[in-house]
Design a protein around this motif. Sequence first.
Motif, PDB file in Angstrom:
ATOM      1  N   ARG A   1      50.339  -4.404  69.196  1.00  0.00           N
ATOM      2  CA  ARG A   1      50.675  -3.750  67.930  1.00  0.00           C
ATOM      3  C   ARG A   1      51.278  -4.737  66.928  1.00  0.00           C
ATOM      4  NH1 ARG A   1      52.473   0.594  71.639  1.00  0.00           N
ATOM      5  NH2 ARG A   1      50.976   2.292  71.464  1.00  0.00           N
ATOM      6  N   PRO A   2      50.603  -5.843  66.678  1.00  0.00           N
ATOM      7  CA  PRO A   2      51.171  -6.840  65.764  1.00  0.00           C
ATOM      8  C   PRO A   2      51.132  -6.369  64.319  1.00  0.00           C
ATOM      9  CG  PRO A   2      48.922  -7.433  66.306  1.00  0.00           C
ATOM     10  CD  PRO A   2      49.251  -6.232  67.153  1.00  0.00           C
ATOM     11  N   LYS A   3      52.078  -6.848  63.541  1.00  0.00           N
ATOM     12  CA  LYS A   3      52.033  -6.627  62.103  1.00  0.00           C
ATOM     13  C   LYS A   3      51.139  -7.663  61.431  1.00  0.00           C
ATOM     14  CE  LYS A   3      56.637  -4.549  61.957  1.00  0.00           C
ATOM     15  NZ  LYS A   3      58.033  -4.700  61.454  1.00  0.00           N
ATOM     16  N   VAL A   4      51.013  -8.825  62.077  1.00  0.00           N
ATOM     17  CA  VAL A   4      50.199  -9.918  61.560  1.00  0.00           C
ATOM     18  C   VAL A   4      49.212 -10.328  62.644  1.00  0.00           C
ATOM     19  CG1 VAL A   4      50.186 -12.297  60.712  1.00  0.00           C
ATOM     20  CG2 VAL A   4      52.089 -10.765  60.121  1.00  0.00           C
ATOM     21  N   LEU A   5      47.937 -10.465  62.291  1.00  0.00           N
ATOM     22  CA  LEU A   5      46.924 -10.940  63.222  1.00  0.00           C
ATOM     23  C   LEU A   5      46.335 -12.237  62.679  1.00  0.00           C
ATOM     24  CD1 LEU A   5      45.313 -10.377  65.829  1.00  0.00           C
ATOM     25  CD2 LEU A   5      43.644  -9.150  64.434  1.00  0.00           C
ATOM     26  N   LEU A   6      46.413 -13.295  63.503  1.00  0.00           N
ATOM     27  CA  LEU A   6      45.891 -14.604  63.137  1.00  0.00           C
ATOM     28  C   LEU A   6      44.550 -14.817  63.824  1.00  0.00           C
ATOM     29  CD1 LEU A   6      49.173 -16.662  63.771  1.00  0.00           C
ATOM     30  CD2 LEU A   6      48.512 -15.423  61.683  1.00  0.00           C
ATOM     31  N   LEU A   7      43.575 -15.275  63.074  1.00  0.00           N
ATOM     32  CA  LEU A   7      42.227 -15.502  63.597  1.00  0.00           C
ATOM     33  C   LEU A   7      41.864 -16.963  63.377  1.00  0.00           C
ATOM     34  CD1 LEU A   7      40.483 -12.380  62.000  1.00  0.00           C
ATOM     35  CD2 LEU A   7      41.464 -12.536  64.296  1.00  0.00           C
ATOM     36  N   ASP A   8      41.675 -17.697  64.475  1.00  0.00           N
ATOM     37  CA  ASP A   8      41.415 -19.130  64.377  1.00  0.00           C
ATOM     38  C   ASP A   8      39.984 -19.436  64.787  1.00  0.00           C
ATOM     39  OD1 ASP A   8      41.614 -21.860  64.144  1.00  0.00           O
ATOM     40  OD2 ASP A   8      42.647 -22.148  66.054  1.00  0.00           O
ATOM     41  N   GLU A   9      39.085 -19.482  63.804  1.00  0.00           N
ATOM     42  CA  GLU A   9      37.684 -19.843  64.069  1.00  0.00           C
ATOM     43  C   GLU A   9      37.146 -19.070  65.275  1.00  0.00           C
ATOM     44  OE1 GLU A   9      35.829 -21.464  62.186  1.00  0.00           O
ATOM     45  OE2 GLU A   9      36.873 -23.061  61.143  1.00  0.00           O
ATOM     46  N   VAL A  10      37.272 -17.752  65.237  1.00  0.00           N
ATOM     47  CA  VAL A  10      37.035 -16.941  66.427  1.00  0.00           C
ATOM     48  C   VAL A  10      35.575 -16.897  66.858  1.00  0.00           C
ATOM     49  CG1 VAL A  10      39.070 -15.519  66.094  1.00  0.00           C
ATOM     50  CG2 VAL A  10      36.913 -14.827  65.047  1.00  0.00           C
ATOM     51  N   THR A  11      34.671 -17.377  65.998  1.00  0.00           N
ATOM     52  CA  THR A  11      33.253 -17.374  66.398  1.00  0.00           C
ATOM     53  C   THR A  11      32.731 -18.772  66.718  1.00  0.00           C
ATOM     54  OG1 THR A  11      32.524 -17.558  64.090  1.00  0.00           O
ATOM     55  CG2 THR A  11      32.774 -15.331  64.995  1.00  0.00           C
ATOM     56  N   SER A  12      33.576 -19.788  66.632  1.00  0.00           N
ATOM     57  CA  SER A  12      33.066 -21.163  66.755  1.00  0.00           C
ATOM     58  C   SER A  12      32.593 -21.496  68.162  1.00  0.00           C
ATOM     59  CB  SER A  12      34.141 -22.161  66.324  1.00  0.00           C
ATOM     60  OG  SER A  12      35.250 -22.118  67.201  1.00  0.00           O
ATOM     61  N   ALA A  13      33.107 -20.786  69.180  1.00  0.00           N
ATOM     62  CA  ALA A  13      32.696 -21.071  70.553  1.00  0.00           C
ATOM     63  C   ALA A  13      31.558 -20.174  71.031  1.00  0.00           C
ATOM     64  CB  ALA A  13      33.898 -20.914  71.496  1.00  0.00           C
ATOM     65  N   LEU A  14      31.033 -19.344  70.128  1.00  0.00           N
ATOM     66  CA  LEU A  14      30.013 -18.380  70.514  1.00  0.00           C
ATOM     67  C   LEU A  14      28.608 -18.896  70.204  1.00  0.00           C
ATOM     68  CD1 LEU A  14      31.598 -15.066  69.174  1.00  0.00           C
ATOM     69  CD2 LEU A  14      31.733 -15.999  71.491  1.00  0.00           C
ATOM     70  N   ASP A  15      27.648 -18.451  71.020  1.00  0.00           N
ATOM     71  CA  ASP A  15      26.250 -18.706  70.690  1.00  0.00           C
ATOM     72  C   ASP A  15      25.916 -17.999  69.371  1.00  0.00           C
ATOM     73  OD1 ASP A  15      25.849 -20.163  72.996  1.00  0.00           O
ATOM     74  OD2 ASP A  15      25.257 -18.395  74.160  1.00  0.00           O
ATOM     75  N   PRO A  16      25.019 -18.571  68.572  1.00  0.00           N
ATOM     76  CA  PRO A  16      24.748 -18.006  67.237  1.00  0.00           C
ATOM     77  C   PRO A  16      24.378 -16.527  67.249  1.00  0.00           C
ATOM     78  CG  PRO A  16      23.764 -20.175  67.425  1.00  0.00           C
ATOM     79  CD  PRO A  16      24.296 -19.836  68.791  1.00  0.00           C
ATOM     80  N   GLU A  17      23.648 -16.072  68.276  1.00  0.00           N
ATOM     81  CA  GLU A  17      23.214 -14.675  68.278  1.00  0.00           C
ATOM     82  C   GLU A  17      24.366 -13.703  68.542  1.00  0.00           C
ATOM     83  OE1 GLU A  17      22.100 -16.264  72.447  1.00  0.00           O
ATOM     84  OE2 GLU A  17      22.126 -16.975  70.367  1.00  0.00           O
ATOM     85  N   LEU A  18      25.535 -14.221  68.977  1.00  0.00           N
ATOM     86  CA  LEU A  18      26.687 -13.360  69.258  1.00  0.00           C
ATOM     87  C   LEU A  18      27.661 -13.282  68.089  1.00  0.00           C
ATOM     88  CD1 LEU A  18      27.462 -14.572  72.892  1.00  0.00           C
ATOM     89  CD2 LEU A  18      26.109 -12.575  72.204  1.00  0.00           C
ATOM     90  N   VAL A  19      27.491 -14.170  67.124  1.00  0.00           N
ATOM     91  CA  VAL A  19      28.464 -14.282  66.041  1.00  0.00           C
ATOM     92  C   VAL A  19      28.515 -13.010  65.196  1.00  0.00           C
ATOM     93  CG1 VAL A  19      28.988 -15.479  63.879  1.00  0.00           C
ATOM     94  CG2 VAL A  19      28.406 -16.792  65.937  1.00  0.00           C
ATOM     95  N   ALA A  20      27.360 -12.482  64.831  1.00  0.00           N
ATOM     96  CA  ALA A  20      27.314 -11.345  63.908  1.00  0.00           C
ATOM     97  C   ALA A  20      28.064 -10.142  64.453  1.00  0.00           C
ATOM     98  CB  ALA A  20      25.870 -10.977  63.601  1.00  0.00           C
ATOM     99  N   GLY A  21      27.932  -9.868  65.754  1.00  0.00           N
ATOM    100  CA  GLY A  21      28.603  -8.708  66.332  1.00  0.00           C
ATOM    101  C   GLY A  21      30.110  -8.818  66.277  1.00  0.00           C
ATOM    102  N   VAL A  22      30.646 -10.013  66.555  1.00  0.00           N
ATOM    103  CA  VAL A  22      32.096 -10.209  66.504  1.00  0.00           C
ATOM    104  C   VAL A  22      32.592 -10.113  65.061  1.00  0.00           C
ATOM    105  CG1 VAL A  22      33.964 -11.872  66.902  1.00  0.00           C
ATOM    106  CG2 VAL A  22      32.189 -11.538  68.637  1.00  0.00           C
ATOM    107  N   LEU A  23      31.856 -10.694  64.121  1.00  0.00           N
ATOM    108  CA  LEU A  23      32.273 -10.604  62.722  1.00  0.00           C
ATOM    109  C   LEU A  23      32.228  -9.167  62.212  1.00  0.00           C
ATOM    110  CD1 LEU A  23      30.622 -13.780  61.143  1.00  0.00           C
ATOM    111  CD2 LEU A  23      32.972 -13.467  61.941  1.00  0.00           C
ATOM    112  N   ASP A  24      31.230  -8.403  62.630  1.00  0.00           N
ATOM    113  CA  ASP A  24      31.169  -6.994  62.241  1.00  0.00           C
ATOM    114  C   ASP A  24      32.378  -6.226  62.781  1.00  0.00           C
ATOM    115  OD1 ASP A  24      28.846  -7.299  60.821  1.00  0.00           O
ATOM    116  OD2 ASP A  24      27.530  -6.557  62.426  1.00  0.00           O
ATOM    117  N   LEU A  25      32.776  -6.526  64.026  1.00  0.00           N
ATOM    118  CA  LEU A  25      33.951  -5.877  64.603  1.00  0.00           C
ATOM    119  C   LEU A  25      35.196  -6.208  63.779  1.00  0.00           C
ATOM    120  CD1 LEU A  25      35.640  -4.461  66.795  1.00  0.00           C
ATOM    121  CD2 LEU A  25      35.597  -6.627  68.074  1.00  0.00           C
TER     122      LEU A  25
END
Length: 251
Positions: free
Chosen positions: A164-188
């Motif tokens: 239940r954070p008040k602040v959420l930090l996102l550090d290049e969260v798709t950089s370790a993913l295969d390209p076909e998986l990136v869109a789903g995580v970004l949509d989420l």
Amino acid sequence: MIRFDRVTKRFGDQTVLDALDLSVHPRKHVTLIGPSGSGKTTILRLLMTLLRPEEGTIRVGDSYLTHEERNGGLVPAGEKHIRAVRRNIGMVFQHFHLFPHMSVERNLTEAPVHVLGLSRDEARERARELLELVGLGDRADARPGQLSGGQQQRVAIARALAMRPKVLLLDEVTSALDPELVAGVLDLLRDIARSTDVTLVCVTHEMGFARDISDCVMMFDEGKVIEYGPPDKIFGAPEHDRTREFLSAVR
């Protein structure tokens, strides 16, 4: 929600952040862009107290992060104070850092039980809700090794939200993913940005994502913010030559 006042961070002779002033207002979504080595991820690591500044102060909400007010002045904060302030911050890293020997559900429940003091039943109910949110309601009993990279990153996002954070930090969260998986995580993440009141600070090279979710975009270069503003301005009519050069290179 977040304020950096004259924050300087050095690694040896290299100054990574140079007397940085930065503010993020509650419930706003701020994206940090710029070339590698410009200081973006250092900001997130300072907020997580994985690093400490050489100079300046950081506030989260009404509290200093690495300092305490005492006898009318500021002194270095003790671990108890730091843990209490940091409890308001969640982070999703480039790599998932899930506990491989635990089920997906236990990855989500351990910290709420031991840090927030939730009962096992309450933590489990919260975990199930979050797994439904990230589209993994049927994988609660799986181990991380049984999931794809995209699924593991979804679990990591759910785990951060479980606190239940008040602040959420996102550090290049798709950089370790295969390209076909990136869109789903970004949509989420777009759904989370639109459906919750959490304050987001995001480091990304996904410019379309930054344009979609941001209230403010900050362009970094050599440890300083050289330009900031709403995404339409930064992406549509940047004023600084360095911003134009960077955007031309990443598009």
